[in-house]
Write an enzyme that holds these catalytic residues in place. Structure first.
Site, PDB file in Angstrom:
ATOM      1  N   TYR A 141      78.271-128.963  26.390  1.00  0.00           N
ATOM      2  CA  TYR A 141      78.589-128.372  25.098  1.00  0.00           C
ATOM      3  C   TYR A 141      79.625-129.179  24.322  1.00  0.00           C
ATOM      4  O   TYR A 141      79.728-129.077  23.105  1.00  0.00           O
ATOM      5  CB  TYR A 141      79.092-126.937  25.257  1.00  0.00           C
ATOM      6  N   LYS A 192      73.354-128.976  40.150  1.00  0.00           N
ATOM      7  CA  LYS A 192      72.058-129.637  40.344  1.00  0.00           C
ATOM      8  C   LYS A 192      72.296-131.069  40.846  1.00  0.00           C
ATOM      9  O   LYS A 192      71.950-132.050  40.187  1.00  0.00           O
ATOM     10  CB  LYS A 192      71.255-129.638  39.046  1.00  0.00           C
ATOM     11  N   ASP A 225      69.144-123.627  39.807  1.00  0.00           N
ATOM     12  CA  ASP A 225      67.891-122.936  39.563  1.00  0.00           C
ATOM     13  C   ASP A 225      67.585-121.938  40.676  1.00  0.00           C
ATOM     14  O   ASP A 225      67.110-120.818  40.425  1.00  0.00           O
ATOM     15  CB  ASP A 225      66.738-123.924  39.373  1.00  0.00           C
ATOM     16  N   ASP A 249      76.495-120.304  31.431  1.00  0.00           N
ATOM     17  CA  ASP A 249      75.968-119.569  30.287  1.00  0.00           C
ATOM     18  C   ASP A 249      74.681-118.846  30.669  1.00  0.00           C
ATOM     19  O   ASP A 249      74.478-117.658  30.383  1.00  0.00           O
ATOM     20  CB  ASP A 249      75.716-120.564  29.145  1.00  0.00           C
ATOM     21  N   ASP A 253      74.084-114.529  31.881  1.00  0.00           N
ATOM     22  CA  ASP A 253      73.177-113.657  31.142  1.00  0.00           C
ATOM     23  C   ASP A 253      72.152-113.018  32.077  1.00  0.00           C
ATOM     24  O   ASP A 253      71.754-111.858  31.886  1.00  0.00           O
ATOM     25  CB  ASP A 253      72.466-114.437  30.035  1.00  0.00           C
TER      26      ASP A 253
END
Length: 368
Positions: A141, A192, A225, A249, A253
């Site tokens: 970001y 990852k 993941d 992020d 959620d």
């Protein structure tokens, strides 16, 4: 009596509605002898309409001087066409960056009364209590270069850069391990490393911090993941999840929906501890967005905003008894069957935003 300075930034959409319910709570605690000094300012689209920027320098100065910032929500279709650097979300990003708020804490708690509101089976989510610790000021970001360039053949190429340093990873890891020691003593580090060099460094540094300073805490590494899949399969296997800005992020959620609604998930964003005072700059906000489609209709769930205020009581002001009291009041109101539309069973009557806030104030009075 100590006075706690709060800056309220309601923002856009349902932000002002849910912030009003927090103001009721601030008023109640004041009557009980807790000193709060509050200021209110603009952020997001509201600030753009008034000042042409997503947050003014004056509002930033107030944020820097506050003990904590309470933030509602920003954005909406009305501001889709504004310049990128002035978009409503830029106000939140500036607050995070200028205040140095590198640690984002997002608890996901499923109250027993709401287990059936989740899209997952009751046995999967009932009793859920996990904490996602998201690194907030680094990663993709904020990494440079971040641009869209036109190539010689006329096509365009977009670039976002994922960058992390050893120090950035060390400090967020320490926050996660410290929290785990106060909870169930387990940290799951999500990255990852199989396809990203930043993930390789992340895993290496977290492992080093664990071995040097927190060997008593259980540590596991999980691919981000797979972490998302496990959150849906059996979320109660987790205690504290620590991860980077982008994956945090997304994963938070997912965790929000385990609790029944985005309207249930509060968050805290904390800065570094001051070496002299021990104080951390902090911003507290609900995870949900501005929801412009329901703004002004009394449909918004204020519990994430109220829970964010509860986190401020706990983490910024050290008012542990008051924070515990507020959490009990929320649980009791939900157990009594009061629901806003997003968490109400099909066909059941839902209460308005203000009614749920009033009920929590009433329950606080009863419990105290």
């Amino acid at each position: 009596m100590a006075t706690h300075k709060l800056l309220l930034l309601p923002g856009d959409g349902i932000g002002p509605e849910v912030m009003r319910e927090v103001e009721k709570l601030i008023g109640w605690f004041r009557k009980r002898g807790t000193g709060f000094e509050t200021e209110t300012d603009l952020v997001g689209g509201a600030a753009y309409d008034a000042h042409g920027v997503a947050i003014s320098d004056a509002a930033m100065a107030r944020a820097m001087n506050a003990d904590a910032v309470l933030f509602g929500a920003v954005g909406g279709p009305k501001w889709d066409g504004v310049p990128y650097e002035a978009r409503p979300e830029a106000g939140l990003l500036r607050l995070r960056k200028d205040l140095g708020l590198f640690a984002n804490l997002r608890p996901a708690i499923c109250y027993p009364a709401l287990a059936d509101a989740s899209s997952l089976k009751r046995e999967v989510v009932e009793g859920l209590d996990i904490m996602i610790v998201r690194e907030l000021t680094g990663g993709v970001y904020f990494g440079e270069p971040k641009e869209i360039v036109t190539l010689e053949n006329g096509q365009q190429r977009a670039i976002d850069t994922q960058i992390y340093t050893t120090g950035e990873i060390e400090r967020i890891a320490r926050v996660a391990f410290d929290l785990a020691r106060k909870r169930r003593n387990k940290v799951s580090s999500a990255e990852k490393h199989n396809v990203m060099r930043s993930g390789v460094l992340w895993r290496k540094v977290v492992t080093q911090v664990h071995g040097d300073e927190f060997a008593d805490v259980q540590l596991e590494h999980v691919l981000a993941d797979n972490c998302g899949m496990q959150l849906v399969r059996w979320p109660k296997q987790f205690d504290v999840i620590v991860t980077d800005n982008l994956f945090g992020d997304i994963l938070s959620d997912i965790a929000a929906m385990l609790t029944g609604s985005l309207g249930m998930l509060p968050s805290a964003s904390l800065g570094a501890e001051d070496s002299q005072t021990g104080h951390r700059r902090a911003l507290y906000e609900p995870v949900h967005g501005s929801a412009p489609d329901i703004a002004g209709r009394g449909l918004a769930n204020p519990l994430a905003m109220i829970g964010s205020f509860g986190m401020a009581l706990r983490y910024s002001f050290g008012l542990i008894e008051e924070a515990d009291l507020l959490e009990r009041a929320i649980a009791q109101v939900l157990a009594a069957g009061l629901r806003t539309k997003d968490i109400a069973p099909a066909g059941a009557n839902a209460v308005a935003t203000s009614d749920l806030g009033d009920a929590i104030v009433k329950e606080l009075e009863t419990l105290s």
